[in-house]
Scaffold this motif. Sequence first.
Motif, PDB file in Angstrom:
ATOM      1  N   ALA A  50       0.582  -1.166   0.176  1.00 37.03           N
ATOM      2  CA  ALA A  50       0.005   0.127   0.100  1.00 37.03           C
ATOM      3  C   ALA A  50       0.753   1.303  -0.150  1.00 37.03           C
ATOM      4  O   ALA A  50       2.022   1.187   0.294  1.00 37.03           O
ATOM      5  CB  ALA A  50      -1.088   0.035   1.239  1.00 37.03           C
ATOM      6  N   ILE A  51       0.425   2.222  -0.448  1.00 36.06           N
ATOM      7  CA  ILE A  51       1.126   3.568  -0.410  1.00 36.06           C
ATOM      8  C   ILE A  51       0.242   4.686  -0.206  1.00 36.06           C
ATOM      9  O   ILE A  51      -1.091   4.828  -0.649  1.00 36.06           O
ATOM     10  CB  ILE A  51       1.580   3.725  -1.861  1.00 36.06           C
ATOM     11  N   SER A  52       0.729   5.555   0.313  1.00 35.45           N
ATOM     12  CA  SER A  52       0.257   6.876   0.808  1.00 35.45           C
ATOM     13  C   SER A  52      -0.178   7.857  -0.505  1.00 35.45           C
ATOM     14  O   SER A  52       0.374   7.665  -1.603  1.00 35.45           O
ATOM     15  CB  SER A  52       0.816   7.861   1.875  1.00 35.45           C
ATOM     16  N   TYR A  53      -1.078   8.912  -0.219  1.00 43.55           N
ATOM     17  CA  TYR A  53      -1.293   9.811  -1.504  1.00 43.55           C
ATOM     18  C   TYR A  53       0.003  10.358  -2.070  1.00 43.55           C
ATOM     19  O   TYR A  53      -0.058  10.394  -3.608  1.00 43.55           O
ATOM     20  CB  TYR A  53      -2.291  10.934  -1.065  1.00 43.55           C
ATOM     21  N   ASP A  54       0.918  10.610  -1.489  1.00 38.51           N
ATOM     22  CA  ASP A  54       2.040  11.168  -2.181  1.00 38.51           C
ATOM     23  C   ASP A  54       3.279  10.432  -2.505  1.00 38.51           C
ATOM     24  O   ASP A  54       4.459  10.719  -2.787  1.00 38.51           O
ATOM     25  CB  ASP A  54       2.521  12.396  -1.359  1.00 38.51           C
ATOM     26  N   GLY A  55       3.054   9.156  -2.096  1.00 41.23           N
ATOM     27  CA  GLY A  55       4.076   7.922  -2.237  1.00 41.23           C
ATOM     28  C   GLY A  55       5.258   8.124  -1.050  1.00 41.23           C
ATOM     29  O   GLY A  55       6.045   7.251  -1.036  1.00 41.23           O
ATOM     30  N   GLY A  56       5.020   8.809  -0.209  1.00 46.74           N
ATOM     31  CA  GLY A  56       5.989   8.966   0.833  1.00 46.74           C
ATOM     32  C   GLY A  56       5.853   8.067   1.982  1.00 46.74           C
ATOM     33  O   GLY A  56       6.768   7.828   2.485  1.00 46.74           O
ATOM     34  N   THR A  57       4.782   7.383   2.177  1.00 49.21           N
ATOM     35  CA  THR A  57       4.755   6.114   2.840  1.00 49.21           C
ATOM     36  C   THR A  57       4.322   4.887   2.307  1.00 49.21           C
ATOM     37  O   THR A  57       3.345   5.021   1.307  1.00 49.21           O
ATOM     38  CB  THR A  57       3.847   6.417   4.039  1.00 49.21           C
TER      39      THR A  57
END
Length: 124
Positions: A50-57
């Motif tokens: 899974a990935i956060s909206y900005d790819g940061g996590t």
Amino acid sequence: QVRLVESGGGLVQAGGSLRLSCAASGRTFSRYGMGWFRQTPGKDRDVVAAISYDGGTTYYTDSVKGRFTISRDNAKNTLYLQMNSVKPDDTAVYYCAAGNKGRLEYVAQEYAHWGQGTQVTVSS
């Protein structure tokens, strides 16, 4: 209406690589967390990454850590899953999912939108 279309599945030998793509449309892609899930017959749909909206996590289930990489290109409204060193146990239907929040989510129930799935088969 949110639409998710997966591509890139197929048959691959153990040890090989595949890259799955998920093209999203219908809302602002860059605002929401995304995930890849997989399912085999008779079993639950489980999170792969899974990935956060900005790819940061990012998050990976233990069995794919070090082999798979989730990424997103918000300019292209596309989610990716790079699968390296695949194993027969990776055989499944892979689904792209979109959440309704910016953070990433680990469980299928948190995702509101799903693609149709793409079959990945790893031969030994």
